[in-house]
Design a protein around this motif. Structure first.
Motif, PDB file in Angstrom:
ATOM      1  N   ASP A 181       0.825  -1.222   0.053  1.00  0.00           N
ATOM      2  CA  ASP A 181      -0.040  -0.082  -0.042  1.00  0.00           C
ATOM      3  C   ASP A 181       0.806   1.215   0.008  1.00  0.00           C
ATOM      4  O   ASP A 181       2.003   1.161   0.184  1.00  0.00           O
ATOM      5  N   HIS A 185     -14.268   9.581  -6.010  1.00  0.00           N
ATOM      6  CA  HIS A 185     -13.291   8.641  -6.730  1.00  0.00           C
ATOM      7  C   HIS A 185     -12.546   8.954  -7.849  1.00  0.00           C
ATOM      8  O   HIS A 185     -12.037   8.268  -8.436  1.00  0.00           O
ATOM      9  N   PRO A 226      -9.426   4.067  -9.323  1.00  0.00           N
ATOM     10  CA  PRO A 226     -10.222   3.574  -8.211  1.00  0.00           C
ATOM     11  C   PRO A 226     -11.100   2.265  -8.295  1.00  0.00           C
ATOM     12  O   PRO A 226     -12.194   2.183  -7.972  1.00  0.00           O
ATOM     13  N   VAL A 274     -10.080  -1.857  -8.143  1.00  0.00           N
ATOM     14  CA  VAL A 274      -8.973  -2.783  -7.822  1.00  0.00           C
ATOM     15  C   VAL A 274      -9.863  -4.151  -7.796  1.00  0.00           C
ATOM     16  O   VAL A 274     -10.843  -4.670  -7.171  1.00  0.00           O
ATOM     17  N   ARG A 316     -14.632  -6.880  -6.958  1.00  0.00           N
ATOM     18  CA  ARG A 316     -13.768  -5.766  -7.135  1.00  0.00           C
ATOM     19  C   ARG A 316     -14.015  -4.771  -5.911  1.00  0.00           C
ATOM     20  O   ARG A 316     -15.266  -4.723  -5.231  1.00  0.00           O
ATOM     21  N   ARG A 317     -12.942  -3.982  -5.763  1.00  0.00           N
ATOM     22  CA  ARG A 317     -13.146  -2.985  -4.612  1.00  0.00           C
ATOM     23  C   ARG A 317     -13.172  -1.430  -5.269  1.00  0.00           C
ATOM     24  O   ARG A 317     -12.329  -1.233  -6.353  1.00  0.00           O
ATOM     25  N   PRO A 323     -13.998   2.815  -4.216  1.00  0.00           N
ATOM     26  CA  PRO A 323     -14.187   3.689  -3.088  1.00  0.00           C
ATOM     27  C   PRO A 323     -15.572   3.458  -2.655  1.00  0.00           C
ATOM     28  O   PRO A 323     -16.601   3.838  -3.261  1.00  0.00           O
ATOM     29  N   LEU A 334     -12.617   0.239  -0.796  1.00  0.00           N
ATOM     30  CA  LEU A 334     -11.582   1.206  -0.933  1.00  0.00           C
ATOM     31  C   LEU A 334     -12.079   2.579  -0.394  1.00  0.00           C
ATOM     32  O   LEU A 334     -13.203   2.706  -0.334  1.00  0.00           O
ATOM     33  N   LEU A 358      -4.154   3.324  -0.183  1.00  0.00           N
ATOM     34  CA  LEU A 358      -4.370   2.801  -1.452  1.00  0.00           C
ATOM     35  C   LEU A 358      -3.630   1.639  -1.764  1.00  0.00           C
ATOM     36  O   LEU A 358      -2.385   1.925  -1.643  1.00  0.00           O
ATOM     37  N   PRO A 359      -3.822   0.835  -2.581  1.00  0.00           N
ATOM     38  CA  PRO A 359      -3.119  -0.345  -2.944  1.00  0.00           C
ATOM     39  C   PRO A 359      -2.058   0.301  -4.176  1.00  0.00           C
ATOM     40  O   PRO A 359      -2.374   1.281  -4.845  1.00  0.00           O
ATOM     41  N   ALA A 384      -3.005   0.800  -7.684  1.00  0.00           N
ATOM     42  CA  ALA A 384      -4.331   1.739  -7.892  1.00  0.00           C
ATOM     43  C   ALA A 384      -3.516   3.149  -8.168  1.00  0.00           C
ATOM     44  O   ALA A 384      -4.324   4.264  -8.366  1.00  0.00           O
TER      45      ALA A 384
END
Length: 335
Positions: free
Chosen positions: A26, A59, A83, A85, A104-105, A107, A111, A121-122, A125
């Motif tokens: 991250d 986002h 935005p 993942v 999926r992730r 915001p 997220l 955040l990853p 991303a």
């Protein structure tokens, strides 16, 4: 740190909390520009399918990396946020449909929302940006990626004749991206003269005021290889089918607030293909980022003012809900 929290429908509160710490893989990002869009309006009204209060919205964003636990991206790097993942393990991901990943992730759903000074955040991303690109431009890479994916879904290539119904930010960017893909004739319709004037000036497309049945009377029936519906007006589907040539393609972008009724005879008689277009793939996002970074896809005409301080979030959302004349409203969570 401060964040703008949708506490309940119609109410944004600025709240203080501690700075989060990044875990493995991250990065901690200081957000400097976050764009507001139609889905944010839906959440503000309490009508979003998964962003429910209390939630931090936002986002479309760009910022500066402060700390990166994984080491894949250096502190001080200016980045846009991708935005979305994906899990990278499901059948959809394995077949190239990671943007439709069932796990999926996003915001507000796995997220963090971006309307906070600092977000974790990853690293996957984050898309690095050149130093001379403004944060506001970086934030608009996300809607530009939506447009980029739409143009691909519509099959736009050299010589394509395209009609875009709706001259909001996505419609505007779709017309601009279509030009980059070689579209020969681009028509943009809307009921707002100011939006049409901006689209004509910034993209060189033809424009048409959609009031009073003007689209149907354009004299260009059956003229367009592809038609993009970028407006949630219920009459747009009938207009799209009327403008589309036999065996052409209609691409539908918006999420409609209620069921849409349309006469489907043209769909059958002209063998029209109707497709949905949702979000973007990582490849779409990075391609749009390159185009925006090089200003081949120039998002600056959409930015009337620089990002406003986060303290103005309630007023910004109220203006968006009323139908602000500004094409894009942006906030700076670091101010």
């Amino acid at each position: 740190m401060r964040s703008a929290v949708l506490r309940r429908a119609g109410v944004i509160e600025i709240e203080e909390s501690g700075i989060p710490s990044p875990g493995d893989g991250d990065a901690l990002v200081e957000m400097r520009a976050v764009g507001l869009c139609g889905s944010d309006t839906a959440a503000f009204r309490g009508r979003h399918p998964f962003r429910e209060p209390p939630v931090v919205l936002g986002h479309e964003g760009a910022g500066m990396v402060v700390e990166a636990a994984g080491g894949a991206i250096a502190p001080g790097t200016k980045v846009a946020v991708l935005p979305l993942v994906a899990c990278r393990r499901c059948v959809r991901c394995e077949t190239g449909l990671s943007h439709l990943c069932a796990h999926r992730r996003l915001p507000g759903a796995g997220l963090p929302g971006l309307l906070a000074r600092f977000v974790v955040l990853p690293e996957q991303a984050l898309v690095p940006l050149p130093g001379d690109l403004t944060y506001a431009e970086g934030a608009l890479i996300e809607p530009a990626a939506v447009a980029w994916h739409t143009v691909g879904t519509a099959g736009v290539r050299h010589g394509t004749r395209l009609a875009v119904l709706g001259a909001g930010p996505i419609g505007h960017l779709t017309a601009a991206a279509a030009r980059l893909h070689g579209a020969e004739d681009v028509l943009v319709t809307d009921v707002r003269p100011s939006s049409l004037a901006l689209a004509a000036r910034a993209t060189g497309c033809r424009t048409l005021d959609a009031r009073d049945g003007a689209v149907a009377g354009d004299g260009r029936g059956d003229a367009f290889d592809a038609v993009v519906v970028a407006s949630g007006h219920p009459d747009c589907m009938d207009e799209a089918l009327a403008l589309c040539r036999p065996r052409g393609t209609v691409v539908v972008l918006p999420m409609f607030g209620k069921a849409v009724c349309a006469g489907l005879n043209p769909l059958v008689l002209k063998e029209i293909r109707v497709k949905g277009s949702s979000l973007y793939t990582p490849e779409d996002f990075r391609a749009a980022a390159r185009a925006v970074a090089g200003r081949a896809l120039d998002v600056r005409p959409l930015i009337a003012d620089g990002p406003a301080p986060l303290a103005g979030a309630q007023e910004a959302f109220e203006a968006l809900d009323r139908g602000s004349d500004a094409m894009k409203l942006l906030l700076d969570p670091a101010r």
